[in-house]
Scaffold this motif. Structure first.
Motif, PDB file in Angstrom:
ATOM      1  N   GLN A   1     -36.207 -40.582 -16.785  1.00  0.00           N
ATOM      2  CA  GLN A   1     -35.894 -39.763 -17.963  1.00  0.00           C
ATOM      3  C   GLN A   1     -34.395 -39.654 -18.230  1.00  0.00           C
ATOM      4  OE1 GLN A   1     -38.158 -36.166 -16.995  1.00  0.00           O
ATOM      5  NE2 GLN A   1     -39.832 -36.891 -18.292  1.00  0.00           N
ATOM      6  N   SER A   2     -33.649 -40.647 -17.803  1.00  0.00           N
ATOM      7  CA  SER A   2     -32.191 -40.608 -17.987  1.00  0.00           C
ATOM      8  C   SER A   2     -31.732 -41.239 -19.292  1.00  0.00           C
ATOM      9  CB  SER A   2     -31.507 -41.338 -16.827  1.00  0.00           C
ATOM     10  OG  SER A   2     -31.906 -42.696 -16.805  1.00  0.00           O
ATOM     11  N   ASP A   3     -32.659 -41.844 -20.043  1.00  0.00           N
ATOM     12  CA  ASP A   3     -32.313 -42.569 -21.265  1.00  0.00           C
ATOM     13  C   ASP A   3     -31.244 -43.620 -20.939  1.00  0.00           C
ATOM     14  OD1 ASP A   3     -34.114 -41.081 -22.843  1.00  0.00           O
ATOM     15  OD2 ASP A   3     -32.652 -39.455 -22.940  1.00  0.00           O
ATOM     16  N   HIS A   4     -30.132 -43.641 -21.684  1.00  0.00           N
ATOM     17  CA  HIS A   4     -29.073 -44.614 -21.421  1.00  0.00           C
ATOM     18  C   HIS A   4     -28.011 -44.066 -20.475  1.00  0.00           C
ATOM     19  CE1 HIS A   4     -30.678 -47.433 -24.251  1.00  0.00           C
ATOM     20  NE2 HIS A   4     -30.608 -46.570 -25.230  1.00  0.00           N
ATOM     21  N   ASN A   5     -28.150 -42.811 -20.082  1.00  0.00           N
ATOM     22  CA  ASN A   5     -27.154 -42.191 -19.211  1.00  0.00           C
ATOM     23  C   ASN A   5     -27.604 -42.333 -17.763  1.00  0.00           C
ATOM     24  OD1 ASN A   5     -25.476 -41.211 -21.385  1.00  0.00           O
ATOM     25  ND2 ASN A   5     -27.129 -39.784 -21.814  1.00  0.00           N
ATOM     26  N   LYS A   6     -27.558 -43.557 -17.274  1.00  0.00           N
ATOM     27  CA  LYS A   6     -28.125 -43.892 -15.976  1.00  0.00           C
ATOM     28  C   LYS A   6     -27.067 -44.569 -15.124  1.00  0.00           C
ATOM     29  CE  LYS A   6     -31.927 -46.128 -16.294  1.00  0.00           C
ATOM     30  NZ  LYS A   6     -32.988 -45.803 -16.825  1.00  0.00           N
ATOM     31  N   ILE A   7     -26.850 -44.046 -13.910  1.00  0.00           N
ATOM     32  CA  ILE A   7     -25.970 -44.667 -12.931  1.00  0.00           C
ATOM     33  C   ILE A   7     -26.808 -44.991 -11.707  1.00  0.00           C
ATOM     34  CG2 ILE A   7     -23.933 -44.394 -11.472  1.00  0.00           C
ATOM     35  CD1 ILE A   7     -22.937 -42.284 -13.512  1.00  0.00           C
ATOM     36  N   LEU A   8     -26.821 -46.255 -11.321  1.00  0.00           N
ATOM     37  CA  LEU A   8     -27.617 -46.701 -10.185  1.00  0.00           C
ATOM     38  C   LEU A   8     -26.688 -47.279  -9.124  1.00  0.00           C
ATOM     39  CD1 LEU A   8     -30.391 -47.301  -8.908  1.00  0.00           C
ATOM     40  CD2 LEU A   8     -30.415 -49.448 -10.190  1.00  0.00           C
ATOM     41  N   LEU A   9     -26.697 -46.669  -7.940  1.00  0.00           N
ATOM     42  CA  LEU A   9     -25.866 -47.101  -6.819  1.00  0.00           C
ATOM     43  C   LEU A   9     -26.757 -47.791  -5.789  1.00  0.00           C
ATOM     44  CD1 LEU A   9     -23.731 -43.839  -6.299  1.00  0.00           C
ATOM     45  CD2 LEU A   9     -23.292 -45.753  -7.851  1.00  0.00           C
ATOM     46  N   LEU A  10     -26.430 -49.031  -5.467  1.00  0.00           N
ATOM     47  CA  LEU A  10     -27.242 -49.837  -4.557  1.00  0.00           C
ATOM     48  C   LEU A  10     -26.390 -50.234  -3.358  1.00  0.00           C
ATOM     49  CD1 LEU A  10     -28.781 -52.210  -7.270  1.00  0.00           C
ATOM     50  CD2 LEU A  10     -29.811 -50.120  -6.341  1.00  0.00           C
ATOM     51  N   ASP A  11     -26.711 -49.713  -2.191  1.00  0.00           N
ATOM     52  CA  ASP A  11     -25.920 -49.994  -0.997  1.00  0.00           C
ATOM     53  C   ASP A  11     -26.609 -51.091  -0.192  1.00  0.00           C
ATOM     54  OD1 ASP A  11     -24.083 -49.973   1.000  1.00  0.00           O
ATOM     55  OD2 ASP A  11     -24.337 -47.862   1.537  1.00  0.00           O
ATOM     56  N   GLU A  12     -26.088 -52.298  -0.278  1.00  0.00           N
ATOM     57  CA  GLU A  12     -26.641 -53.481   0.370  1.00  0.00           C
ATOM     58  C   GLU A  12     -28.139 -53.645   0.064  1.00  0.00           C
ATOM     59  OE1 GLU A  12     -25.424 -54.366   4.331  1.00  0.00           O
ATOM     60  OE2 GLU A  12     -23.650 -53.108   4.215  1.00  0.00           O
ATOM     61  N   PRO A  13     -28.496 -53.750  -1.215  1.00  0.00           N
ATOM     62  CA  PRO A  13     -29.918 -53.783  -1.597  1.00  0.00           C
ATOM     63  C   PRO A  13     -30.653 -55.046  -1.179  1.00  0.00           C
ATOM     64  CG  PRO A  13     -28.535 -54.301  -3.482  1.00  0.00           C
ATOM     65  CD  PRO A  13     -27.606 -53.879  -2.376  1.00  0.00           C
ATOM     66  N   THR A  14     -29.913 -56.090  -0.770  1.00  0.00           N
ATOM     67  CA  THR A  14     -30.551 -57.352  -0.398  1.00  0.00           C
ATOM     68  C   THR A  14     -30.499 -57.619   1.101  1.00  0.00           C
ATOM     69  OG1 THR A  14     -28.495 -58.589  -0.757  1.00  0.00           O
ATOM     70  CG2 THR A  14     -29.983 -58.361  -2.640  1.00  0.00           C
ATOM     71  N   SER A  15     -30.026 -56.656   1.887  1.00  0.00           N
ATOM     72  CA  SER A  15     -29.748 -56.919   3.305  1.00  0.00           C
ATOM     73  C   SER A  15     -30.986 -57.306   4.096  1.00  0.00           C
ATOM     74  CB  SER A  15     -29.086 -55.695   3.948  1.00  0.00           C
ATOM     75  OG  SER A  15     -29.943 -54.567   3.865  1.00  0.00           O
ATOM     76  N   ALA A  16     -32.160 -56.799   3.723  1.00  0.00           N
ATOM     77  CA  ALA A  16     -33.386 -57.081   4.474  1.00  0.00           C
ATOM     78  C   ALA A  16     -34.347 -57.978   3.704  1.00  0.00           C
ATOM     79  CB  ALA A  16     -34.088 -55.768   4.838  1.00  0.00           C
ATOM     80  N   LEU A  17     -33.888 -58.566   2.604  1.00  0.00           N
ATOM     81  CA  LEU A  17     -34.795 -59.295   1.723  1.00  0.00           C
ATOM     82  C   LEU A  17     -34.740 -60.800   1.951  1.00  0.00           C
ATOM     83  CD1 LEU A  17     -34.217 -57.442  -1.676  1.00  0.00           C
ATOM     84  CD2 LEU A  17     -35.834 -56.898   0.154  1.00  0.00           C
ATOM     85  N   ASP A  18     -35.887 -61.450   1.720  1.00  0.00           N
ATOM     86  CA  ASP A  18     -35.927 -62.907   1.725  1.00  0.00           C
ATOM     87  C   ASP A  18     -35.266 -63.424   0.448  1.00  0.00           C
ATOM     88  OD1 ASP A  18     -37.977 -63.124  -0.476  1.00  0.00           O
ATOM     89  OD2 ASP A  18     -39.253 -62.170   1.026  1.00  0.00           O
ATOM     90  N   ILE A  19     -35.060 -64.744   0.370  1.00  0.00           N
ATOM     91  CA  ILE A  19     -34.296 -65.301  -0.749  1.00  0.00           C
ATOM     92  C   ILE A  19     -34.944 -65.004  -2.101  1.00  0.00           C
ATOM     93  CG2 ILE A  19     -35.413 -67.569  -0.510  1.00  0.00           C
ATOM     94  CD1 ILE A  19     -32.722 -68.801  -1.422  1.00  0.00           C
ATOM     95  N   HIS A  20     -36.273 -65.040  -2.163  1.00  0.00           N
ATOM     96  CA  HIS A  20     -36.942 -64.753  -3.431  1.00  0.00           C
ATOM     97  C   HIS A  20     -36.658 -63.329  -3.886  1.00  0.00           C
ATOM     98  CE1 HIS A  20     -39.940 -64.489  -6.574  1.00  0.00           C
ATOM     99  NE2 HIS A  20     -40.527 -63.476  -5.940  1.00  0.00           N
ATOM    100  N   HIS A  21     -36.819 -62.378  -2.971  1.00  0.00           N
ATOM    101  CA  HIS A  21     -36.638 -60.983  -3.370  1.00  0.00           C
ATOM    102  C   HIS A  21     -35.162 -60.607  -3.504  1.00  0.00           C
ATOM    103  CE1 HIS A  21     -40.934 -60.602  -2.017  1.00  0.00           C
ATOM    104  NE2 HIS A  21     -40.952 -59.995  -3.195  1.00  0.00           N
ATOM    105  N   GLN A  22     -34.268 -61.336  -2.837  1.00  0.00           N
ATOM    106  CA  GLN A  22     -32.846 -61.130  -3.115  1.00  0.00           C
ATOM    107  C   GLN A  22     -32.560 -61.392  -4.592  1.00  0.00           C
ATOM    108  OE1 GLN A  22     -30.594 -63.691  -0.563  1.00  0.00           O
ATOM    109  NE2 GLN A  22     -30.891 -62.434   1.267  1.00  0.00           N
TER     110      GLN A  22
END
Length: 279
Positions: free
Chosen positions: A177-198
């Protein structure tokens, strides 16, 4: 309520003026310093982040990338000034801020025997919608993060990468419900992911930025950053070593000075973005 600019943050520094992009300011940081114990982790940082941009933070281990995200969320003591959507961060009521600022941490200590779907539903706390609407929102974000098949799995039994994607779906639900006022912080979001999900995860981050979100991610993979980021901020010894579009931030002399390793840079043969090759 969500004013766009605050007069005390109206100016921009010379480094940012050279960047080849433009947007509405959503995060404004002035004179940020963080000291942990006897170490200065961040030293007088100025940084402005814009709506509709995907910014990647790079730098060696211990150089302040995750600390910068924690500073933005107020998790640690800092010196300096912060504005989110033109308002001082400390003036935001916590329930309202939670609708506009979402954080995917490096890892979660959640150990309750929840189903994956129930973990994602935690993102709906504080949202004004019916149970049926929440179910639809949760289903939408499970599809985006490729965890539909995990919905009834016990969360503690999931792999690290599966947990990471479940929590991303939870954070996206939180920001519904943030509309366009959205801030998303991702701290190492790919660290545990395989290449496809990275790649699917970073493509999703890229899409969210295209739709108007301000997305900031900490990564270690320079080539993933080059492929998906609008902008790269390289931190080194608590200061900003580079802040520019990928083609300008990822220069051999900058990378060698920061990482102490020689590299070659070539253009991707199909897409044209920089490709970093270690020597």
């Amino acid at each position: 309520m969500l004013s766009l600019l605050s007069s005390k943050f109206a100016s921009s520094n010379a480094t940012q003026e050279s960047i080849e992009y433009s947007g509405i300011k959503t995060v404004e940081i002035r004179h940020l310093s963080v000291t942990l114990g006897d170490k200065t982790v961040l030293d007088n940082i100025d940084l402005t982040l814009n709506r509709g941009e995907f910014t990647v933070l790079l730098g060696p281990n211990g150089t302040g990338k995750s600390t910068l995200l924690k500073a933005l969320t107020g998790e640690i003591n800092t010196q300096g000034e912060f504005a989110l959507f033109g308002q001082d961060r400390d003036s935001w009521p916590a329930p309202l801020l939670a609708k506009h600022l979402g954080v995917l941490p490096q890892s979660s200590s959640l150990s309750f025997n929840f189903m994956a779907k129930e973990v994602i539903e935690l993102g709906g706390i504080g949202l004004t919608m019916s149970n049926r609407q929440l179910e639809d929102v949760v289903a939408k974000h499970m599809r985006k993060t490729d965890v539909e098949h995990l919905r009834f799995r016990s969360y503690p039994t999931l792999s690290g990468g599966e947990k990471q994607r479940v929590h991303l779906a939870r954070v996206l639900t939180q920001l519904e419900q943030s509309d366009h006022n959205k801030i998303l912080l991702l701290d190492e979001p790919t660290s545990a992911l395989d290449i496809h999900h990275q790649h699917t995860t970073l493509a999703l981050a890229r899409k969210l930025a295209n739709e108007g979100a301000t997305v900031i991610a900490v990564l270690h993979d320079l080539n993933l950053a080059a492929q998906y980021a609008d902008r790269i901020v390289i931190l080194n010894q608590g200061k900003i070593a580079a802040d520019d579009i990928p083609a300008k931030a990822l220069k051999p002399e900058i990378i060698e000075a920061v990482y102490h390793h020689k590299v070659d840079i070539i253009a991707h043969p199909t897409y044209g973005h920089p490709v970093v090759i270690a020597c």
